[in-house]
Design a protein around this motif. Structure first.
Motif, PDB file in Angstrom:
ATOM      1  N   CYS A 174      23.584  23.196  28.328  1.00 52.01           N
ATOM      2  CA  CYS A 174      22.449  22.454  27.539  1.00 52.01           C
ATOM      3  C   CYS A 174      21.329  22.274  28.514  1.00 52.01           C
ATOM      4  N   LYS A 175      20.076  22.408  27.802  1.00 52.57           N
ATOM      5  CA  LYS A 175      18.843  22.060  28.618  1.00 52.57           C
ATOM      6  C   LYS A 175      18.184  20.936  28.242  1.00 52.57           C
ATOM      7  N   LYS A 176      17.827  19.990  29.305  1.00 61.31           N
ATOM      8  CA  LYS A 176      17.372  18.821  29.075  1.00 61.31           C
ATOM      9  C   LYS A 176      15.805  18.830  28.449  1.00 61.31           C
ATOM     10  N   GLU A 177      15.545  18.101  27.366  1.00 61.89           N
ATOM     11  CA  GLU A 177      14.422  18.076  26.741  1.00 61.89           C
ATOM     12  C   GLU A 177      13.964  16.712  26.479  1.00 61.89           C
ATOM     13  N   CYS A 181      19.448  17.013  24.760  1.00 62.79           N
ATOM     14  CA  CYS A 181      19.800  18.509  25.644  1.00 62.79           C
ATOM     15  C   CYS A 181      20.124  19.228  24.484  1.00 62.79           C
ATOM     16  N   ILE A 184      22.371  25.680  24.583  1.00 60.90           N
ATOM     17  CA  ILE A 184      22.258  27.024  25.324  1.00 60.90           C
ATOM     18  C   ILE A 184      23.348  27.881  25.000  1.00 60.90           C
ATOM     19  N   ASP A 216      12.525  29.441  31.448  1.00 61.27           N
ATOM     20  CA  ASP A 216      13.656  28.982  31.705  1.00 61.27           C
ATOM     21  C   ASP A 216      14.039  27.924  32.869  1.00 61.27           C
ATOM     22  N   GLY A 218      13.949  24.433  34.535  1.00 61.59           N
ATOM     23  CA  GLY A 218      13.894  23.068  34.092  1.00 61.59           C
ATOM     24  C   GLY A 218      15.339  22.498  34.417  1.00 61.59           C
ATOM     25  N   TYR A 220      19.175  21.517  33.647  1.00 64.86           N
ATOM     26  CA  TYR A 220      20.318  21.840  32.683  1.00 64.86           C
ATOM     27  C   TYR A 220      21.409  20.983  32.980  1.00 64.86           C
ATOM     28  N   CYS A 222      25.879  21.297  32.554  1.00 65.39           N
ATOM     29  CA  CYS A 222      27.075  21.938  32.165  1.00 65.39           C
ATOM     30  C   CYS A 222      28.093  21.058  32.103  1.00 65.39           C
ATOM     31  N   GLU A 235      24.395  18.048  36.696  1.00 67.56           N
ATOM     32  CA  GLU A 235      23.122  18.374  36.366  1.00 67.56           C
ATOM     33  C   GLU A 235      22.740  19.477  37.354  1.00 67.56           C
ATOM     34  N   ASP A 237      19.420  21.897  38.419  1.00 70.13           N
ATOM     35  CA  ASP A 237      17.813  22.278  38.688  1.00 70.13           C
ATOM     36  C   ASP A 237      17.641  23.675  38.726  1.00 70.13           C
TER      37      ASP A 237
END
Length: 636
Positions: A174-177, A181, A184, A216, A218, A220, A222, A235, A237
């Motif tokens: 997933c991508k942190k926002e 998260c 993806i 893309d 940012g 993430y 896993c 984490e 980067d």
């Protein structure tokens, strides 16, 4: 009021659209990339890794680590310098082949904490990245994110593992926002450009993401299980930078049914044990179609070929004879250099291919055959080629030029042709032949032709290769024996009986007729010979390419050369075969100035009739020049 309307318009602009137009701040500010935050323990050590673009200047330029102090940044360590107070406990090591340098600090003190910059050059000049170092008095300390320095349009791959205990748990990326998260991909999903595969040992998995774009970049995570609930995450980067030398690969390809599609894969020299292959995505599996070891999946025999282009750092894969079922996502993969993998999505639509011609040709051993490829005149400036397909590629034939189409081909006047002449054929000539276009070294559309060669000794030659024997004796016996019948009676005393008169009459009629047929056949052979003489045959083995001037003529001239009615043979003074599209007035003048072979034949025939009439009158004393072909018993 105007300002309010403008703000309202900005509010309705889709976030995705805005993000696609503007680069992330990290990508704009600096091509140098490092960790945002680094943690250490009092008395321990810490390592900081900083990436930089692998240009020749950057490889040899000064690397440094400085500490921010207001508007200045005094150097702590560089390639050739160490500041007082850090002697013996700090070192900078450059790894240009890996596109990064490392700063190692040992015997950490609380005073070592602060804000630093790692950079390239003699000053900041934009090639630097800000890093915050924190020193704790005792463990534990947060884990430093794993860094990834990824080229624009390339592929990112990462392996995450959390032990055998998580083997049955869901795996995710997933991508942190701001709102959390964003998912993806996970082990329950299938996405076109993102692939999740399970690895050894159990509990490990790999995520491969192709076609990396600016958005893309940012942070993430896993992990295994559910993000935020299970304490099994890592984490990541990701930083995106642009390399001008990296090829721009197509990610979406649209092609017409019956035509071809060209895919480009990143090229990197492989080690001896490595394999590069091209496959079609099918759920979690990717069905292998072709590889660089000579493997070709049976349904794709003659349809697919792989070309390596080291000069532009790509491998080109061409898929021919497209059908709707060929739609899907295709991957370029390797068991080495995972970051060199790529993907592209193919969409097949209805339409007519640019290259046309006979797709299946049958011939016999010993015969000659022409393979014709018609292309629109808009591709006149493109390079054309013929090649013979095999499991390891498509071997270019030694000569490729323009030629005349075969009789019955569907090329219209607005097209040009590339003709490959083969012969005498052997059984080894059977197989697939490709006709294609290239421009500036880049492969374009292609067409596949299947040639089947059957064994036999009675192979028929193409009309343009027929050998007309012009040495035949004019007095030789023609087919049918009409002239030989006259020869048998030659020198015998003329008979006055009706039977004798009928035989002479029949001979006088059939003799000129056979001569006229011979004249027509000879004229046709001369025409074909002169037409063939306009082309040069470049031959290597059994491969011959018909080189004709038709490709350098205008469309009007090309259409005229296909019309037999508009062709005239120069009766004397040259070997040219002239094709014209004369006006009626010019045609009339040409007819007056030059007699055609047909007119010559008619005049010869008329003279022969006059001579025959005189002979007939002298031999029988008849009073009529009319030849009577009725049976003797019906006469008076």
């Amino acid at each position: 009021m105007t300002l309010l309307a403008f703000l309202l318009l900005l509010a309705v602009v889709p976030a995705e659209s805005a993000r696609g137009r503007h680069l992330p701040k990290a990508a704009i500010s600096s091509p140098v990339f490092g960790p945002r935050q680094v943690y250490g323990v009092l008395g321990g050590s810490v390592t900081v890794k900083c990436f930089y673009p692998p240009t020749p200047v950057n490889r040899h330029d000064r690397k440094y680590w400085c500490r921010q102090a207001g508007s200045s940044c005094p150097t702590v360590v560089s390639t050739q310098y160490v500041a007082p107070g850090y002697q013996g406990r700090i070192a900078l090591t450059d790894h240009p082949e890996a596109e990064h340098f490392q700063i190692n600090i040992s015997a950490l003190e609380l005073g070592d904490a602060g804000t630093f910059q790692c950079g390239v050059g003699v000053n900041g000049r934009g090639l630097s990245y800000t890093v915050t170092l924190s020193v704790a008095e005792a463990p534990p300390v947060p884990e430093t994110p794993e860094l990834f320095y990824v080229k624009l349009r390339s592929t990112w791959t990462v392996i995450c593992g959390f032990g055998e205990d998580t083997a049955e748990m869901k795996k995710y990326l997933c991508k942190k926002e701001k709102e959390g998260c964003r998912n993806i991909i996970n082990s329950y999903q299938e996405l076109g450009r993102i692939l999740l595969t399970f690895e050894d040992p159990p509990g490990s998995f790999r995520v491969t993401m192709t076609q990396m774009d600016w958005e893309d970049a940012g942070v993430y995570y896993c992990g295994a299980g559910e993000y935020g609930k299970d304490k099994t995450s890592k984490e990541l980067d990701v930083f995106i930078y642009e390399d001008k030398n990296f090829p721009h690969l197509k990610t979406n390809i649209t092609a017409k049914t019956g035509s071809s599609a060209t895919f480009e894969c990143p090229y990197e020299p492989l080690i001896n044990s490595a394999t590069r292959f091209w496959c079609k995505r099918d759920g979690r599996k990717c069905t292998r179609i072709i590889d660089n070891t000579g493997f070709v999946d049976e349904p794709y025999k003659g349809r697919v070929a792989m070309f390596e282009n080291p000069e532009n750092k790509t491998v080109t894969v061409i898929l021919n004879q497209l059908q709707y079922k060929d739609e899907g996502v295709y991957w370029c993969m390797s068991n080495e250099l995972r970051e060199q993998q790529s993907s592209a999505e193919l969409r097949v639509v209805a339409g007519e291919p640019a290259l046309t011609g006979k797709k299946k040709v049958e011939a016999q051993v010993g015969s000659r055959v022409n393979l014709t490829c018609c292309y629109p005149c808009t591709y006149t400036s493109y390079q054309k080629y013929w090649c013979k397909w095999n499991d390891t590629g498509c071997a270019m034939l030694p000569a490729q030029q323009q030629g005349l189409p075969e009789p019955g081909d569907t090329c219209d006047p607005s097209t040009r042709t590339v003709v490959l002449s083969l012969g005498p054929l052997t059984e080894e000539d059977e197989g697939w032949y490709w006709c294609g276009l290239k421009r500036n070294g880049v492969f374009g559309e292609s067409m596949a032709v299947e040639l089947r060669v059957s064994a036999g000794t009675d192979a028929k030659l193409s009309p343009e290769f027929l050998d007309v024997d012009s040495r035949r004796d004019p007095g030789a016996v023609p087919p049918g024996g009409a002239h030989s019948d006259a020869e048998v009676r030659k020198g015998a005393a003329p008979e006055s009986t009706d039977e004798s008169r009928g035989s002479n009459t029949l001979a006088l009629v059939l003799g000129p007729l056979a001569g006229l047929i011979l004249v027509v056949v000879t004229a046709f052979a001369i025409v074909k010979y002169r037409q063939l003489k306009r082309s040069d045959l470049v031959s290597v083995g059994s491969y011959r390419t018909n080189i004709s001037m038709s490709d350098f003529e205008s469309v009007r001239d090309f259409s005229a050369s296909n019309s037999v009615k508009e062709s005239q043979e120069t009766p004397m003074g040259g070997d040219e075969f002239i094709t014209t599209t004369d006006t009626p007035e010019r045609a009339a003048n040409t007819t007056k100035a030059k007699r055609s072979s047909k007119e010559d034949a008619e005049l010869a025939y008329s003279s022969f009739l006059d001579t025959s009439s005189s002979i007939a009158q002298g031999s029988s004393g008849g009073d009529s020049a009319v030849l009577d072909l009725s049976p003797p018993q019906d006469r008076d």
